[in-house]
Write an enzyme that holds these catalytic residues in place. Sequence first.
Site, PDB file in Angstrom:
ATOM      1  N   GLU A   1       0.727  -1.144  -0.139  1.00  0.00           N
ATOM      2  CA  GLU A   1       0.134  -0.169   0.205  1.00  0.00           C
ATOM      3  C   GLU A   1       0.892   1.343  -0.067  1.00  0.00           C
ATOM      4  O   GLU A   1       2.025   1.157   0.838  1.00  0.00           O
ATOM      5  CB  GLU A   1      -0.800  -0.106   1.333  1.00  0.00           C
TER       6      GLU A   1
ATOM      7  N   ASP B   1       0.298   5.169   0.592  1.00  0.00           N
ATOM      8  CA  ASP B   1      -0.955   6.026   1.315  1.00  0.00           C
ATOM      9  C   ASP B   1      -0.247   7.580   0.853  1.00  0.00           C
ATOM     10  O   ASP B   1       0.755   8.124   1.449  1.00  0.00           O
ATOM     11  CB  ASP B   1      -0.719   6.035   2.846  1.00  0.00           C
TER      12      ASP B   1
ATOM     13  N   GLU C   1      -3.275  10.780   3.733  1.00  0.00           N
ATOM     14  CA  GLU C   1      -3.967  10.495   4.920  1.00  0.00           C
ATOM     15  C   GLU C   1      -4.119  11.683   5.697  1.00  0.00           C
ATOM     16  O   GLU C   1      -2.832  12.378   6.251  1.00  0.00           O
ATOM     17  CB  GLU C   1      -3.462   9.406   5.680  1.00  0.00           C
TER      18      GLU C   1
ATOM     19  N   HIS D   1       3.855   1.379   2.878  1.00  0.00           N
ATOM     20  CA  HIS D   1       3.600  -0.044   3.556  1.00  0.00           C
ATOM     21  C   HIS D   1       4.168  -1.102   2.610  1.00  0.00           C
ATOM     22  O   HIS D   1       3.511  -1.176   1.411  1.00  0.00           O
ATOM     23  CB  HIS D   1       2.198  -0.111   3.908  1.00  0.00           C
TER      24      HIS D   1
END
Length: 387
Positions: free
Chosen positions: A161, A163, A166, A177
């Site tokens: 992932e 991101d 956020e 991640h």
Amino acid sequence: QMCIRDRYQRRVRACATNCALEGVDYSGTYGITTSGNELSLGFVTKGQYGTNIGSRVYLMDDDSNYYMFKLKNKEFTFDVDVSNLPCGLNGALYFIEMQQDGGMSEHSGNKAGAKYGTGYCDGQCPHDIKFINGEANLLDWKPSPNDPNSGFGRYGTCCIEMDVWEANSQAAAYTPHVCTVQGQYRCDGTQCGDGSNRYGGVCDKDGCDFNSWRMGNKQFYGPGLTVNTNQKFTVVTQFITNDGTDSGTLSEIRRFYVQNGKVIPNSQSSFSGFKPYNSVSDAFCVDQKKLFGDKDDFEGKGGLKALGEAMDRGMVLVMSLWDDHEVYMLWLDSNYPTTAPPNQPGISRGPCATTSGRPDDVEKNHPNANVKFSNIKFGQLGSTFGH
């Protein structure tokens, strides 16, 4: 035990086989609306059949496939309005290595595919996904003690992932991640990295985050600050390779902002004796983990090289709005863990109170909260914003 498990497996398959598919009333049920190139995700929506909290949507390539982004040596840019996102909410934009068709071709029980939003996975290996690999996630299902719309099944669904965003109006982070598995993976037991086994699973749940407040600059992002969250602004993320080619190794993730015609470089880390990093690199991640006293699971599971390999395979764009029934989004916008001294490096992540973010509070007092994404662009480095 074998008889019980066999009976459950028959129920799991029957649930998927007999499940009815229906369309979506995006605005009436989920509070999702569009205007021109703007997508607005509403928080609390009271529809004909009940109340919905938050939402998650994916970018499609056609009716049956998600659009697969190859991000290396490219930049991704979008405008965002977080002015109506208080403490405890997260308006997120991110990429995950889910399957292009949602797993429909690989799993015979999946008759829905990407068209109906199946195949989700992320770096947290979530257990609340109700259908994984074409089967209902019924085994050992336990309703959530504080969320009537959710629960936890035996299996989680894991994947790499990125991101990109956020955030709420008070704090923001971008965080890669990585995982030791490729693509969407259904985890079981210790593979999921639950509880005290957080670092024993297949994915790096902590990630390597760049949060300006957490990195020492408390005047950079927020209402009336350098990046003024009272107004719309542009977020630019560049995925740099070691040799400047699409086939090179991912080596750095850079961030810029644009607001009122002004390009704003990302803030620099400002801890004494710590390099003034303003981007995510393997060196930054190693040094940050040492400074904060955190386990370096990111490098242990492959670092930026592993993320770059996922980008080579292709990743799906996700946009969502959610509140946090586990730790109230304190990891994003407050002091976390709450038991540690706030002046310890890495603990303070934003200005929100440690009592903020409780879902019952934000759902009651901020039902009309929303996040607006617009003007999404993707292309060669330096091609998507004026500078």
